[in-house]
Scaffold this motif. Structure first.
Motif, PDB file in Angstrom:
ATOM      1  N   LEU A  75       0.829  -1.209   0.000  1.00 33.03           N
ATOM      2  CA  LEU A  75       0.000   0.000   0.000  1.00 33.03           C
ATOM      3  C   LEU A  75       0.861   1.256   0.000  1.00 33.03           C
ATOM      4  CD1 LEU A  75      -2.816  -1.065   2.501  1.00 33.03           C
ATOM      5  CD2 LEU A  75      -3.093  -0.657   0.047  1.00 33.03           C
ATOM      6  N   VAL A  76       1.945   1.225   0.748  1.00 31.33           N
ATOM      7  CA  VAL A  76       2.845   2.389   0.788  1.00 31.33           C
ATOM      8  C   VAL A  76       3.542   2.577  -0.554  1.00 31.33           C
ATOM      9  CG1 VAL A  76       4.973   3.279   1.811  1.00 31.33           C
ATOM     10  CG2 VAL A  76       3.198   2.318   3.277  1.00 31.33           C
ATOM     11  N   VAL A  77       3.970   1.475  -1.164  1.00 32.58           N
ATOM     12  CA  VAL A  77       4.713   1.563  -2.421  1.00 32.58           C
ATOM     13  C   VAL A  77       3.815   1.990  -3.577  1.00 32.58           C
ATOM     14  CG1 VAL A  77       5.934   0.204  -4.161  1.00 32.58           C
ATOM     15  CG2 VAL A  77       6.507  -0.066  -1.753  1.00 32.58           C
ATOM     16  N   TRP A  78       2.612   1.399  -3.671  1.00 29.78           N
ATOM     17  CA  TRP A  78       1.765   1.628  -4.830  1.00 29.78           C
ATOM     18  C   TRP A  78       0.727   2.733  -4.639  1.00 29.78           C
ATOM     19  CZ3 TRP A  78       3.362  -0.096  -9.233  1.00 29.78           C
ATOM     20  CH2 TRP A  78       4.138  -1.256  -9.291  1.00 29.78           C
ATOM     21  N   ARG A  79       0.358   3.019  -3.394  1.00 32.70           N
ATOM     22  CA  ARG A  79      -0.637   4.067  -3.096  1.00 32.70           C
ATOM     23  C   ARG A  79      -1.855   3.946  -4.034  1.00 32.70           C
ATOM     24  NH1 ARG A  79       4.320   6.554  -2.965  1.00 32.70           N
ATOM     25  NH2 ARG A  79       4.048   7.438  -5.032  1.00 32.70           N
ATOM     26  N   PRO A  80      -2.590   2.835  -3.949  1.00 31.96           N
ATOM     27  CA  PRO A  80      -3.686   2.589  -4.903  1.00 31.96           C
ATOM     28  C   PRO A  80      -4.886   3.498  -4.665  1.00 31.96           C
ATOM     29  CG  PRO A  80      -3.717   0.929  -3.180  1.00 31.96           C
ATOM     30  CD  PRO A  80      -2.475   1.750  -2.959  1.00 31.96           C
ATOM     31  N   THR A  81      -5.623   3.727  -5.720  1.00 27.26           N
ATOM     32  CA  THR A  81      -6.875   4.459  -5.604  1.00 27.26           C
ATOM     33  C   THR A  81      -8.010   3.477  -5.352  1.00 27.26           C
ATOM     34  OG1 THR A  81      -8.428   5.918  -6.753  1.00 27.26           O
ATOM     35  CG2 THR A  81      -7.209   4.343  -8.103  1.00 27.26           C
ATOM     36  N   PHE A  82      -9.037   3.939  -4.633  1.00 23.43           N
ATOM     37  CA  PHE A  82     -10.197   3.104  -4.357  1.00 23.43           C
ATOM     38  C   PHE A  82     -11.299   3.315  -5.403  1.00 23.43           C
ATOM     39  CE2 PHE A  82      -7.999   3.384  -0.341  1.00 23.43           C
ATOM     40  CZ  PHE A  82      -8.092   2.094   0.157  1.00 23.43           C
ATOM     41  N   ARG A  83     -11.062   4.209  -6.342  1.00 20.41           N
ATOM     42  CA  ARG A  83     -12.054   4.498  -7.384  1.00 20.41           C
ATOM     43  C   ARG A  83     -11.719   3.678  -8.627  1.00 20.41           C
ATOM     44  NH1 ARG A  83     -12.024  11.152  -6.864  1.00 20.41           N
ATOM     45  NH2 ARG A  83     -12.720  11.243  -4.670  1.00 20.41           N
ATOM     46  N   ILE A  84     -12.077   2.426  -8.598  1.00 19.75           N
ATOM     47  CA  ILE A  84     -11.702   1.528  -9.692  1.00 19.75           C
ATOM     48  C   ILE A  84     -12.909   0.907 -10.393  1.00 19.75           C
ATOM     49  CG2 ILE A  84      -9.441   0.981  -8.711  1.00 19.75           C
ATOM     50  CD1 ILE A  84     -10.620  -1.594  -7.594  1.00 19.75           C
ATOM     51  N   GLY A  85     -14.106   1.197  -9.950  1.00 23.46           N
ATOM     52  CA  GLY A  85     -15.288   0.679 -10.630  1.00 23.46           C
ATOM     53  C   GLY A  85     -15.710  -0.692 -10.122  1.00 23.46           C
ATOM     54  N   ARG A  86     -16.983  -1.014 -10.329  1.00 22.79           N
ATOM     55  CA  ARG A  86     -17.537  -2.263  -9.805  1.00 22.79           C
ATOM     56  C   ARG A  86     -16.897  -3.510 -10.413  1.00 22.79           C
ATOM     57  NH1 ARG A  86     -23.925  -2.795  -9.515  1.00 22.79           N
ATOM     58  NH2 ARG A  86     -23.500  -1.104  -8.015  1.00 22.79           N
ATOM     59  N   PRO A  87     -16.686  -3.581 -11.743  1.00 19.12           N
ATOM     60  CA  PRO A  87     -16.059  -4.804 -12.287  1.00 19.12           C
ATOM     61  C   PRO A  87     -14.670  -5.059 -11.690  1.00 19.12           C
ATOM     62  CG  PRO A  87     -17.048  -3.500 -14.035  1.00 19.12           C
ATOM     63  CD  PRO A  87     -17.083  -2.648 -12.816  1.00 19.12           C
ATOM     64  N   ALA A  88     -13.904  -4.004 -11.546  1.00 24.48           N
ATOM     65  CA  ALA A  88     -12.563  -4.174 -10.974  1.00 24.48           C
ATOM     66  C   ALA A  88     -12.644  -4.603  -9.516  1.00 24.48           C
ATOM     67  CB  ALA A  88     -11.773  -2.871 -11.101  1.00 24.48           C
ATOM     68  N   TRP A  89     -13.568  -4.032  -8.762  1.00 23.51           N
ATOM     69  CA  TRP A  89     -13.716  -4.421  -7.366  1.00 23.51           C
ATOM     70  C   TRP A  89     -14.125  -5.883  -7.234  1.00 23.51           C
ATOM     71  CZ3 TRP A  89     -11.639  -2.922  -3.225  1.00 23.51           C
ATOM     72  CH2 TRP A  89     -11.366  -1.575  -2.965  1.00 23.51           C
ATOM     73  N   THR A  90     -14.956  -6.352  -8.156  1.00 20.20           N
ATOM     74  CA  THR A  90     -15.355  -7.761  -8.123  1.00 20.20           C
ATOM     75  C   THR A  90     -14.139  -8.676  -8.243  1.00 20.20           C
ATOM     76  OG1 THR A  90     -17.506  -7.229  -9.111  1.00 20.20           O
ATOM     77  CG2 THR A  90     -16.760  -9.520  -9.259  1.00 20.20           C
ATOM     78  N   VAL A  91     -13.247  -8.316  -9.165  1.00 19.23           N
ATOM     79  CA  VAL A  91     -12.030  -9.112  -9.349  1.00 19.23           C
ATOM     80  C   VAL A  91     -11.124  -8.988  -8.132  1.00 19.23           C
ATOM     81  CG1 VAL A  91      -9.967  -9.436 -10.761  1.00 19.23           C
ATOM     82  CG2 VAL A  91     -12.148  -8.899 -11.858  1.00 19.23           C
ATOM     83  N   VAL A  92     -10.969  -7.765  -7.606  1.00 14.26           N
ATOM     84  CA  VAL A  92     -10.100  -7.535  -6.445  1.00 14.26           C
ATOM     85  C   VAL A  92     -10.591  -8.345  -5.245  1.00 14.26           C
ATOM     86  CG1 VAL A  92      -9.415  -5.824  -4.719  1.00 14.26           C
ATOM     87  CG2 VAL A  92      -9.223  -5.287  -7.143  1.00 14.26           C
ATOM     88  N   ILE A  93     -11.903  -8.361  -5.038  1.00 16.34           N
ATOM     89  CA  ILE A  93     -12.454  -9.106  -3.899  1.00 16.34           C
ATOM     90  C   ILE A  93     -12.182 -10.605  -4.056  1.00 16.34           C
ATOM     91  CG2 ILE A  93     -14.608  -9.800  -2.777  1.00 16.34           C
ATOM     92  CD1 ILE A  93     -15.629  -6.932  -3.322  1.00 16.34           C
ATOM     93  N   GLY A  94     -12.455 -11.141  -5.258  1.00 18.91           N
ATOM     94  CA  GLY A  94     -12.154 -12.555  -5.485  1.00 18.91           C
ATOM     95  C   GLY A  94     -10.676 -12.857  -5.325  1.00 18.91           C
ATOM     96  N   TYR A  95      -9.858 -11.964  -5.836  1.00 21.99           N
ATOM     97  CA  TYR A  95      -8.404 -12.109  -5.742  1.00 21.99           C
ATOM     98  C   TYR A  95      -7.952 -12.117  -4.282  1.00 21.99           C
ATOM     99  CZ  TYR A  95      -3.497 -10.734  -6.647  1.00 21.99           C
ATOM    100  OH  TYR A  95      -2.136 -10.659  -6.692  1.00 21.99           O
ATOM    101  N   GLY A  96      -8.471 -11.190  -3.493  1.00 18.39           N
ATOM    102  CA  GLY A  96      -8.083 -11.105  -2.088  1.00 18.39           C
ATOM    103  C   GLY A  96      -8.532 -12.317  -1.285  1.00 18.39           C
ATOM    104  N   LEU A  97      -9.757 -12.796  -1.550  1.00 17.94           N
ATOM    105  CA  LEU A  97     -10.253 -13.973  -0.830  1.00 17.94           C
ATOM    106  C   LEU A  97      -9.414 -15.211  -1.146  1.00 17.94           C
ATOM    107  CD1 LEU A  97     -14.117 -13.474  -1.236  1.00 17.94           C
ATOM    108  CD2 LEU A  97     -12.743 -13.108   0.817  1.00 17.94           C
ATOM    109  N   VAL A  98      -9.100 -15.403  -2.422  1.00 20.03           N
ATOM    110  CA  VAL A  98      -8.282 -16.551  -2.815  1.00 20.03           C
ATOM    111  C   VAL A  98      -6.874 -16.421  -2.255  1.00 20.03           C
ATOM    112  CG1 VAL A  98      -7.176 -17.660  -4.800  1.00 20.03           C
ATOM    113  CG2 VAL A  98      -9.615 -17.130  -4.865  1.00 20.03           C
ATOM    114  N   LEU A  99      -6.341 -15.214  -2.266  1.00 19.56           N
ATOM    115  CA  LEU A  99      -5.002 -14.966  -1.734  1.00 19.56           C
ATOM    116  C   LEU A  99      -4.934 -15.334  -0.254  1.00 19.56           C
ATOM    117  CD1 LEU A  99      -2.247 -13.818  -2.579  1.00 19.56           C
ATOM    118  CD2 LEU A  99      -3.099 -11.548  -1.969  1.00 19.56           C
TER     119      LEU A  99
END
Length: 302
Positions: A75-99
């Protein structure tokens, strides 16, 4: 074949500002094959170091500490934005759960069976992704070779707990899913922001399990120090090394080098943890290494 371990590789470019730029130049001076091998060694030494925490905070507590520090660094290195849209959030959530599930299964398996065996079984995940849908007889041969290796692992040592093997297989399934989700995440993010968000979500998912398992032991200074070291060795350092290597060598060469990971894990388990594998188990590890390397060469050549 895409062969990325646990959380250490995701879509994105290495950021090139300030101290990170200096580190990038230093890494760039190392030959690419040495970068890949150093990344593999870093991951396995990190796993061996993590195993030292099991007696104090358990498997779940170790995962929680590792993911927490990995998420903070990313988070410190990449400083991501939270405004990524619903499709991207769907992938991020699945990615995080599997991770999170992948890390948890990996460390639960590591608490019961040797590191080299865990990594060898876990390697079935990316191998299955590489061979999925193929109808060539040669790819069938690689699959049979890998299956034979796993059978030898299970039969070559009678004291392997079935729970440990099942957790390792769970990690393999998660790793295969992780690879597919990484590809989807790459379509929604051209840097490491998606990886950082996924890592943060994984840390949040695993944290309650780790706290319930370990309580205030997680706050002991030496536990936090070792957890930071594990996060750096298992996530940040190999992630940077592998991304840099991929800029300079073909994916086929990268995949073949990554196929050495089960053998490196077995060696680290022997040297660092004193985990001795029998001759049959070494043959099994080498069978999986050969199957992975062969599948990598054949699938990337087409």
């Amino acid at each position: 074949m895409t062969t990325m371990h646990v959380d250490r590789v995701g879509p994105g470019r290495v950021p090139r500002d300030g101290l990170v730029a200096f580190a990038g130049r230093a890494i760039g001076a190392v030959p690419p094959p040495a970068q890949v091998l150093a990344g593999i060694l870093s991951v396995q030494v990190g796993a061996a170091l993590a195993k030292q925490l099991f007696g104090t905070v358990g498997s779940a507590g170790t995962v929680a500490v590792r993911l927490f520090f990995a998420a903070v660094v990313l988070l410190v290195v990449w400083r991501p934005t939270f405004r990524i849209g619903r499709p991207a959030w769907t992938v991020v959530i699945g990615y995080g759960l599997v991770l999170g599930a992948m890390n948890l299964c990996f460390y639960l398996a590591l608490a019961k069976i040797p590191l080299g065996i865990v990594v060898t079984i876990e390697f079935l995940g990316p191998l299955a992704v590489a061979l999925a849908g193929s109808r060539r007889w040669l790819d069938g041969l690689w699959a049979l070779l890998a299956a034979g290796g796993v059978v030898l692992l299970a039969e070559g040592r009678g004291d392997l707990p079935m729970a440990g093997i099942l957790f390792a297989l769970g990690a393999a399934v998660c790793w295969g899913s992780y690879i597919l989700l990484s590809a989807a995440l790459g379509k929604h993010s051209d840097d490491g922001g998606g990886l950082a968000l996924g890592m943060a979500l994984a840390a949040l998912v695993v944290a309650p399990v780790g706290i319930a398992d370990s309580g205030t032991a997680l706050l002991e200074p030496w536990v936090l120090a070792v957890g930071l070291g594990v996060a750096l060795l298992s996530s940040v350092i190999p992630y940077s090394l592998e991304l840099e290597a991929l800029r300079r060598i073909p994916p086929r060469v990268f995949g073949v080098l990554m196929s050495l990971e089960p053998a490196v894990a077995a060696m680290v388990g022997l040297v660092v943890l004193g985990e001795i594998l029998g001759p049959v188990q070494w043959v099994a590890v080498l069978l999986v290494v050969a199957a992975s390397a062969g599948a990598t060469r054949s699938t990337t050549a087409t």
